[in-house]
Every structure is written in C-alpha cells, then in structure tokens.
Design a protein around this motif. Structure first.
Motif, short mmCIF file in Angstrom:
data_model
loop_
_atom_site.label_atom_id
_atom_site.label_comp_id
_atom_site.label_asym_id
_atom_site.label_seq_id
_atom_site.Cartn_x
_atom_site.Cartn_y
_atom_site.Cartn_z
N MET A 34 0.67 -1.09 -0.11
CA MET A 34 0.11 0.01 0.10
C MET A 34 0.91 1.42 -0.06
O MET A 34 1.81 1.28 0.28
N PRO A 35 0.43 2.36 -0.59
CA PRO A 35 1.19 3.59 -0.42
C PRO A 35 1.58 4.11 0.66
O PRO A 35 0.86 3.81 1.91
N ALA A 36 2.77 4.77 0.89
CA ALA A 36 3.06 5.37 2.21
C ALA A 36 2.19 6.38 2.61
O ALA A 36 1.96 7.20 1.71
N LEU A 37 1.63 6.50 3.86
CA LEU A 37 0.65 7.24 4.33
C LEU A 37 1.32 8.46 5.05
O LEU A 37 1.24 8.67 5.99
N VAL A 38 2.07 9.28 4.07
CA VAL A 38 2.71 10.39 4.51
C VAL A 38 2.20 11.63 3.91
O VAL A 38 1.95 11.91 2.70
N ARG A 39 2.03 12.86 4.77
CA ARG A 39 1.61 13.97 4.13
C ARG A 39 2.72 14.73 3.73
O ARG A 39 3.76 14.76 4.43
N PRO A 40 2.76 15.71 2.79
CA PRO A 40 3.52 16.48 2.28
C PRO A 40 4.12 17.29 3.39
O PRO A 40 5.72 17.53 3.32
N SER A 41 3.45 18.02 4.18
CA SER A 41 4.21 18.78 5.20
C SER A 41 5.06 18.01 6.20
O SER A 41 6.16 18.60 6.54
N TYR B 121 0.85 4.39 15.04
CA TYR B 121 0.95 4.36 13.38
C TYR B 121 0.62 3.03 12.99
O TYR B 121 0.11 2.65 12.12
N ARG B 122 1.71 1.95 13.82
CA ARG B 122 1.51 0.74 13.35
C ARG B 122 0.03 0.04 13.47
O ARG B 122 -0.44 -0.89 12.90
N GLN B 123 -0.52 0.44 14.66
CA GLN B 123 -1.79 -0.15 14.73
C GLN B 123 -2.71 0.41 13.85
O GLN B 123 -3.66 -0.35 13.46
N GLY B 124 -2.73 1.67 13.26
CA GLY B 124 -3.58 2.37 12.32
C GLY B 124 -3.19 1.65 11.00
O GLY B 124 -4.28 1.17 10.29
N GLU C 249 -6.61 6.85 12.48
CA GLU C 249 -5.43 6.63 13.41
C GLU C 249 -4.07 6.94 12.82
O GLU C 249 -3.15 7.41 13.54
N VAL C 250 -3.88 6.57 11.50
CA VAL C 250 -2.51 6.83 10.94
C VAL C 250 -2.60 8.32 10.88
O VAL C 250 -1.48 8.99 11.05
#
Length: 516
Positions: free
Chosen positions: A1-8, A48-51, A65-66
C-alpha cells in the motif's frame, strides 16, 4: 500500500536532516524534556502501526489512527528542533525506519524477525483486492517495477509516451493537476493507486473533461452511456451528463476497477483489458484460460489489437507518472490551489480566458476553466454573481484584469465581435430623384452657378426585430450577443434546454427581450 505520509511531514523531515543537537551539557529539566519527546515519538510510532494494521483489515477507523499519529510525529519533531539536547537526526531515523517497514510490507516483503511490530506481518494476508492491487502501482511497488523493467510491451509504451506522444502526456499531467482534488480522493478511498487513475486518463482523454469518442464514450474516463448508468453516471435532471463531471467519473471508475479486480484475480492488466475491450470478453477469456496472466499468449491473443495496445500504454503512463526523473521527464509546475471565482459582471469562459492572460502558464486558462466548470459552454454568457470553480491565481488575475481596465474592455470587444459585420453590403444602386435634391450656396459665390447639389438624407426608422433565422455555425449565445439579450432569457422564450441550447440552421428564434 502507498506510504501514508503528508507532504508537510516529509518537508519537515528533510529540514531536520540539516540540524544537529547541542553539544553542551544538559540540565535535568532539559533532559526530562528530551525523554518526554522520545516517549511521545515511541507512542506515535505504536499508534501508526496499529493504524496500518486496521487499514490492512479494512477497518474504517484505521485511516483516522494513521492521520492522528502522523500529526503527533510532526508535533514531536517540531518541538525537538526547539528543545536543547534533542537530536532531530535521531527522531528522523525513527521516522524513516517506520516508513521503510511500511513500504516493505506494502511490497510484500517479509518483516524482519526482530521487528517490534508484531502485527504488521499480517497486513498482506488481510488486505482486500484493491489494496493488494495498489501495491502493484505504488511508488515503492517492487512487483510493478519489475514488470515495467522487463516487459518489452510496456517499455515500448514508455518509448512512445516519451517521443511522439510526449505532448499528450504533458497535457494530461497539467490538466490532471487542476482535477486532482476532485478525482484522486475517489481512488484513494477505494484503495486504488493514483498512478492507475493518471494512466487511464492519459490514454482515454488526455485530461480533457469534454472529450467524446466516435463510439459515444464521454468524459475524462470515457464511459459508454450504458456502463455509466450502471455506476451512477448519466443525465442529472438538468440536462447535464455527469460522465463529464470529473469527480463523478472518477468515483465510477474506482467502483468499476474494484468490481473487476474482485472477479479477475486482482489482475491490473486484465482489469484494464476489461475497461477497454469489454468486461464480458475479459471474464470469458479469463475463465477459459484457467486464470492465466494477461501476457500469456493464449490470453493476450484473444483480445483485439486496440486492447493489446491499450493495456501496456496505460501502465507505461502510470510508470512515468511515478518515476519521471529516471527518464529525464520534467512535468510542469501547476499552481492549482482551489478558489471560488464570483463574477462581478456578466462574462463567458471565452472572455475570461482572454482577460486572464497566460501569466506564466503555457496555454493560458481555457482548458482549466472548462475542466473545472463542465456544466457551462465556453461561449455562454454567465450572469453577475455566478460562482465558478477556479484557483487562487485565477481569482487574483480576474480582480486585476477582468473587472475593469484596458484588458477587460479588449476581451469584451473581441468576444462580442461579429465576423459577418465586416462584410459591406451596398445593395443595388438607385437613381436620385430631383425632388430629393436641394442646393446649398458655396461660400465662393452666389446664385445657381455657385450651388452644390446635395442629396437629402432620407431618415429611416429602425424597427425592432421580433425573430431571427439561425445561420449555419451560429450558437444561441452568439445570437444573444448579436441582439444584446440574455442567453438564458432567449432560451426560455424558445423553450430550449440547458446546457447545450441546441439550435439548427433555418430555425426561427423569437427575440423576446432583445434590443435588436
């Protein structure tokens, strides 16, 4: 799955890499503060891991959660920069380790035995079909990388996109930037990769919302009418076909792909073949082949040439969307921050395109305005107060150049110009009657010898026309402009349906409310 990271967060992390902690001895107070930040980071990592596990198990609370854990990490790293003795490098290392682990899981790699994440290893066993397929086209999807790297058909597609079809690819990217906020969330919620959305749109329409094929497919994702109806597209009661709506069409496409993925063994290639060549054909081929891959000769040759070309071309465009720098590809930078543009005076998209200018953009704002406002014809005059979907840059240019001033006047003049008025119609020559001639004395002399004959100007009283016969190539908007009346009023008087106001040559149009 894509990394769930916001640009900020990503930008903040890059900034931390250049900072170093203070080397001075710490007071007990500073030491306690550093330890508290470490604990907060550990708690955010655990959350994060739980999410991620919840997301993998299709639990709708996983996304929240993420997002919340990312916000916690962002706050901790921001506080670390200000806190004496806190090491941004250490925080960044933990952050990168977490993302690396998530990328490995998304790609299907085994999680190391010494990993502290006991639940992450089960993610790939529980994700739904769409999430598994997303890994194929994610930025870190090793399976997709290998497919593109070793498949000559996809490589040939990349070559075409980078040569004779490069302008179309660039146009697609620029158009997509304006539409992204409407379209991408529909795929994201369905667990589908953004690259797939981009690849399909590049091959189908180049991101032109009003694109229509000879076969009758319409909109940015080119839905046929019958298929569109199955997935919620069609006329919405006002005469507008929602296949042309970017948001609705993306949502329908996401639903379509999820349905195909579930029936075709999670195969992106076969799902694309169904999208282009028909789902019935794709299902029959898949069933008769015993579930073989699209690239298997027995499967591949059962699809028409168009579909055999379509599948690798979509995947090639998706790959270039993810990895442009590897091929020396530079996509244009587009300022697509959304904003509402309220008209201060009547105008049309044509007129706005002229007065807004280019302002650094390659092609101006015609296509962007059309894509963002698919319900309006480009030449239709919109009344004061109409709110258009636009960008912050467009709104600024509108306030500066389109409300008043030389450019605003020029844009209006150009849009209102009527090419037919350039033709001089003198008519037949008629003799002058003697009764219509008077003589005026010249200043040089007196009497008849010094007189000049001047024809009387016969005053004509202009009559207000009550109807007009449509000429070839004319639109209702053009007629409304010619006779200085509102397009909507003219349409209502002639019982014409929005938004196209279809008219034909030879048709009589009532000019109720027009000045003539």
């Amino acid at each position: 799955m894509p990394a769930l990271v916001r640009p900020s967060v990503a930008l903040l992390a890059l900034g931390f890499a250049t900072l170093a902690p203070s080397a001075h001895a710490l007071s007990k107070r500073d030491q306690a503060a550093v330890e508290a930040l470490d604990q907060r980071m550990q708690a955010a990592e655990a959350r994060y891991r739980q999410g991620i596990v919840k997301v993998g198990n299709a639990d709708p609370s996983g996304r929240s959660e993420v997002d919340a854990s990312l916000e916690d990490m962002e706050d901790v790293m921001a506080a670390c920069v200000k806190q004496k003795g806190c090491s941004p490098t250490t925080m960044l290392t933990a952050y990168k380790r977490l993302l690396k682990q998530n990328a490995d899981v998304a790609a299907g790699d085994d999680v190391p035995e010494d990993s502290e994440d006991e639940g992450a290893g089960s993610i790939t066993a529980d994700v739904p079909e769409a999430a598994r397929a997303a890994a194929l086209l994610s930025a870190d999807g090793q399976r997709f990388v290998k497919m593109v790297q070793y498949n000559p058909a996809v490589q040939a597609g990349i070559r075409r996109w980078l040569t004779d079809m490069r302008p179309a690819l660039i146009d697609t990217f620029e158009n997509y930037q304006y539409l992204r906020q409407s379209m991408w969330p529909q795929f994201e919620r369905a667990g589908l990769p953004e690259a797939l959305l981009f690849g399909v749109m590049a091959k189908e329409s180049n991101g032109r919302v009003h694109s229509t094929s000879r076969a009758g497919a319409a909109g940015p994702m080119q839905f046929m009418y019958g298929t569109g109806l199955r997935f919620g597209l069609g006329e919405d009661g006002t005469g507008f076909d929602t296949r042309y709506d970017a948001r609705a069409s993306a949502q329908a496409a996401a639903s379509y792909f999820n349905e195909r993925l579930g029936q075709l063994n999670r195969s992106i290639e076969l799902s694309l073949a169904a999208y282009n060549g028909g789902e019935g054909r794709a299902q029959r081929v898949y069933n008769s082949s015993g579930g073989r891959n699209f690239w298997d000769e027995s499967v591949y040759n059962q699809f028409p040439a168009e579909t055999r070309d379509y599948v690798p071309m979509v995947i090639a465009a998706a790959w270039l969307f993810l990895h442009p720098k590897e091929y020396g590809l530079s996509f244009p930078k587009v300022d697509a921050r959304a904003a509402a543009l309220r008209l201060s005076k009547p105008s049309s998209i044509y007129e706005l395109t002229i007065c807004l200018g280019s302002s650094g953009s390659r092609d101006g704002y015609m296509r962007a305005l059309r894509n963002l406002n698919p319900r309006y014809e480009a030449d239709r005059y919109l009344p004061t107060g109409t709110v258009l979907n636009a960008t912050t840059k467009m709104v600024g240019l509108y306030n500066r150049y389109c409300i008043q001033g030389q450019r605003a006047d020029l844009a209006h003049t150009l849009v209102m110009s009527d090419a037919s008025s350039a033709i001089v119609r003198t008519g037949p020559v008629t003799p002058v009657n003697s009764s219509d001639v008077v003589y005026e004395a010249e200043s040089a002399g007196t009497g008849s010898a010094g007189a000049v004959a001047v024809a009387k100007a016969a005053p004509k009283k202009a009559s207000k026309p009550s109807s007009y016969t449509v000429k070839r190539g004319e639109t209702l908007t053009a007629i409304a402009q010619k006779f200085q009346c509102d397009t909507g009023d003219l349409a209502k008087a002639n019982k014409l349906k929005a938004p196209r106001y279809a008219i034909k040559p030879g048709q009589k149009i009532k000019l109720d409310g027009c000045e003539g």
